[in-house]
Design an enzyme around this catalytic site. Structure first.
Site, PDB file in Angstrom:
ATOM      1  N   ASP A 162      13.589  -9.498  16.248  1.00 56.95           N
ATOM      2  CA  ASP A 162      13.539  -8.070  15.947  1.00 56.95           C
ATOM      3  C   ASP A 162      12.341  -7.453  16.675  1.00 56.95           C
ATOM      4  OD1 ASP A 162      13.673  -5.524  14.396  1.00 56.95           O
ATOM      5  OD2 ASP A 162      15.082  -6.644  13.183  1.00 56.95           O
ATOM      6  N   HIS A 239      11.066  -1.746  12.090  1.00 61.12           N
ATOM      7  CA  HIS A 239      12.373  -2.347  11.806  1.00 61.12           C
ATOM      8  C   HIS A 239      12.257  -3.843  11.545  1.00 61.12           C
ATOM      9  CE1 HIS A 239      16.524  -3.664  12.646  1.00 61.12           C
ATOM     10  NE2 HIS A 239      16.886  -2.434  12.342  1.00 61.12           N
ATOM     11  N   SER A 549      21.850  -3.410   9.617  1.00 59.24           N
ATOM     12  CA  SER A 549      20.590  -4.109   9.895  1.00 59.24           C
ATOM     13  C   SER A 549      19.936  -4.582   8.613  1.00 59.24           C
ATOM     14  CB  SER A 549      19.614  -3.179  10.615  1.00 59.24           C
ATOM     15  OG  SER A 549      19.911  -3.055  11.961  1.00 59.24           O
TER      16      SER A 549
END
Length: 766
Positions: A162, A239, A549
């Site tokens: 990520d 994220h 996600s």
């Protein structure tokens, strides 16, 4: 591209379409201009390694490049990455003619250009039954069920590819954790504002970052104006921190998001170890200003390569390539995940956020565990009171003092003469220009999409079109319309219920229609987890994000627990346990609906086997297992030739004649996309429950379809005979072409109900 070898490679990569990337979906953008106008990064894929020694693998890559470029120095300068652990290949700066020439080398399976991908995010564990949970490590004796049996996943290692991680986050503390598992072979790499000694601990045990691919794509140098990020594993985007702590974050009590969703925050496996592989970077947008998370293929491949070497148990990859296309390049871009699965690592991928249309599901290869997103039994209702005392409720994240203002309507055709300063504005289009108009609040009427936002500090409320029309009617029939808006509250339990989120991508599988995708669903709407303080959605180190996600690491955390309990289970056995035990109603027993243009009951193309049920998955009774032989069958049935399959696997492989049927791939589902009259297929189950067991078939046939199972009873008598095979005949009574109808096949021993979804479409030949 017209010869048979290239055609079969196209099919090969089509099957190897996989999961690399993050549910927060990705758009493909070809990497532009590497070190000069004539060269750019290409990935040269060579299949399985020919040597166990990584140095020998890398040496062979240098030799191949040196032979191509006729210079040892040029070969060294050209090499970006050597993939040497999980598979063999390299990334290098090449001209298009050099790339074409090396693609003709007999050891090369394929050459693809580097691609840039663009990133598109408390209550979840209670909702799924992984509770009660203590508020600290001092009261672990109260933990029961799967969490107790696995010591909260303390021996599991979760790899997350990520945007990195924020190491100071409270959710990454290692309080109460013992030594790092001895099998761990990874490392923490120092870098900008990241001290490996200080920032890694017994929770964050691995931290690597991969810049070469993205730097080469933007011109060959790290340009802070373009890449607004840390040259380290530190997460500027947020994220990566969010997904990592959803999967394996530590306990953090008394967390809320501006007062909403208050409670104890934790990951699915709170004691699991986290290894962060940063392959996504904050890159300046080409247009419109701001930044996006970008991830290049070259960097992603190296992250997979290292994760395989390091010894992770599960890889959580919330990245995706958008709606699958029949493109050889796009499919090959995911092959690294196949090598991870072949080495026993479960790879969990996002279904995508381009829903709710059919055929949109991403990450469709059979070796991936593909996750759809659902809502929680939690909502944030906001009271809207019009000047005529009509009261409506809509969701929002508004937590400020009550708003009481005039009310106006704006659309994209409204001119600047409409006075909206200090008023609440109703719009039906998020593109309606309101910036700089000094509005007090925005009511954005829209089709259901389950996405909430704070709208850059302007209070915004999200009713559906029906309520929006009611408000508009009031505005147009009132001389001086007014409105009062009250702060949102947190509502849990009924009447809020579980729905497949509108944005979640749907099946059927557009690449291989006989392979059901998605596999499973998990909560992915308004998930509260840690986030980088540089993210604008952050509050006190945490944020509410939505997307597949977010549902992807929910499943990754559960898998960390399952692997702790069953370390010898294969990735296919793990998937089977999740799919066959999933809820097909909400945990409270209510129907699960699928949001979209028209709300409907959810079916397997919306949520696969259903909503993940962690406690039942720990004791599934039977599993539909798969190994390399099964993936070979899939490749053969998809049309790969022997030489291509042999290179991928690293050993000589011959497809049987006649080639196997894709319907016989041992998946925990049955999908028949073109049933003409009747067809018979087989499945094999492995008993992982009591040694002596008797299972009986329970059939729920799809409309107009007759399902017959032989035998109807499976008798397991000893540990030596845990594997049994059965056949299923499907016969249609339809006389015309139909859409898909759905049913199920259950094996029950009175304790375990092992359920697989059945999807059948009748096609009458002319």
């Amino acid at each position: 591209m017209n010869n048979s070898l290239q055609s079969s490679k196209l099919v090969l990569l089509l099957a190897i379409a996989l999961v690399l990337f993050l549910n927060t979906e990705l758009d493909f953008l070809t990497a532009a201009g590497a070190l000069d106008s004539d060269s750019k990064v290409y990935i040269v894929y060579l299949g399985e390694r020919e040597h166990d020694d990584p140095e020998l693998v890398t040496a062979s890559h240098h030799q191949m490049l040196e032979s191509l470029l006729q210079s040892k120095e040029d070969a060294q300068n050209s090499l970006i990455y050597s993939y040497q652990h999980g598979f063999s290949g390299f990334a290098a700066l090449l001209t298009s003619s050099q790339a074409k020439k090396i693609s003709e080398h007999p050891e090369v399976i394929h050459v693809i250009p580097n691609r840039i991908r663009k990133l598109k995010t408390t209550r979840a564990w209670d909702h799924l039954g992984l509770s009660p949970i203590p508020t600290s490590f001092s009261s672990l004796s109260s933990v029961k069920g799967l969490l107790h049996d696995t010591n909260l996943g303390s021996e599991a290692i979760i790899g997350v590819i990520d945007s990195g991680i924020w190491p100071e986050s409270k959710a990454v503390n290692d309080q109460g954790l013992g030594p790092i598992p001895k099998r761990w072979r990874g490392k923490c790499e120092p870098g900008e504002q990241f001290n490996a000694t200080i920032h890694c601990n017994n929770k964050l045990i691995g931290a690597r970052y991969y810049l070469n691919g993205v730097v080469a794509a933007i011109g060959g140098k790290f340009n802070r104006t373009i890449i607004q990020d840390f040259q380290s594993t530190r997460d500027a985007n947020g994220h990566g921190t969010h997904t990592a702590t959803i999967a394996g974050g530590s306990f953090v009590p008394n967390v809320s998001y501006f007062g909403l969703a208050q409670g104890l925050v934790r990951g699915g496996a709170p004691r699991a170890r986290i290894a962060s592989y940063k392959a996504c970077w904050n890159v300046m947008r080409d247009e419109g200003g701001g930044t996006d998370g970008r991830c290049t293929s070259a960097d992603m491949w190296k992250a997979f390569d290292d994760a395989i070497h390091d010894g992770v148990d599960v890889l959580s990859v919330s990245i995706g390539g958008g709606i699958p296309e029949d493109s050889e390049v796009d499919k090959l871009d995911y092959i690294a995940a196949f090598h991870a699965v072949a080495k026993g690592i479960t790879v969990v991928a996002a279904a995508g956020n381009e829903g709710p249309g059919a055929h949109t599901v991403d990450n469709v290869a059979p070796w991936l565990l593909t996750v759809a997103a659902t809502t929680l039994d939690r909502s944030f209702p906001t009271k809207i009171t019009l000047g005529n005392n009509q009261t409506l409720f809509a969701e929002s994240l508004f937590t400020g003092p009550e708003i009481s203002t005039g009310l106006a309507f704006l659309d994209s055709d409204s001119d600047d003469t409409v006075d909206v300063k200090g008023k609440t504005v109703l719009v039906f289009d998020s593109a309606t220009p309101i910036a700089g108009k000094g509005v007090a609040a925005v009511i954005l009427a829209q089709k259901p999409d389950d996405l909430l936002s704070r709208c850059n500090g302007v209070p915004c409320i999200f009713p559906d079109y029906e309520f929006g029309t009611e408000i508009l009617k009031y505005i147009r029939t009132t001389r001086s319309p007014t409105v009062r808006i009250t702060a949102a509250t947190t509502l849990t339990g009924q009447p809020a219920t579980t729905k497949v989120a509108a944005f979640s991508c749907r099946g059927p599988n557009s690449v291989s229609p006989a392979i059901l995708k998605p596999d499973i669903a998990a909560p992915g709407v308004s998930i509260l987890a840690a986030i980088s303080p540089l993210n604008p959605e952050e509050q006190n180190g945490f944020g509410l994000l939505s997307g597949t996600s977010m549902s992807t690491p929910v499943v990754s955390g559960i898998i960390a627990l399952l692997k702790s309990l069953h370390p010898k289970w294969s990735p296919a056995a793990v998937r089977s346990a999740l799919v066959t035990t999933a809820w097909r109603t909400s945990p409270s027993g209510e129907p699960i609906f699928a949001e979209g243009s028209n709300k409907k009951l959810a079916d397997p193309f919306d949520y696969g086997g259903g909503l993940v049920n962690p406690e039942k998955a720990a004791k599934p009774g039977l599993v539909y297992d798969m190994g390399i032989v099964d993936y070979i069958k899939y490749m053969c049935s998809a049309g790969y030739n022997d030489s291509s399959i042999s290179r991928v696997l690293g050993k000589k492989t011959n497809c049987p004649i006649p080639k196997p049927s894709m319907l016989d791939i041992n998946l925990p589902s049955i999908t028949i996309p073109n049933l003409e009259k009747e067809v018979t297929l087989t499945r094999t189950v492995t008993n992982v429950g009591p040694i002596k067991s008797v299972y009986r078939a329970v059939i729920e046939s799809p409309l107009g379809i007759t399902l017959t199972v032989n035998p109807t009873t499976l008798v397991f008598k000893s540990a030596a005979k845990r594997v049994l095979t059965f056949s299923v005949k499907a016969k249609t009574s339809h006389k015309v072409n139909t859409g898909y109808f759905f049913g199920s096949l259950t094996w029950s021993d009175g304790v375990h109900d092992v359920i697989i979804p059945v999807s059948v479409k009748t096609t009458i030949s002319m």
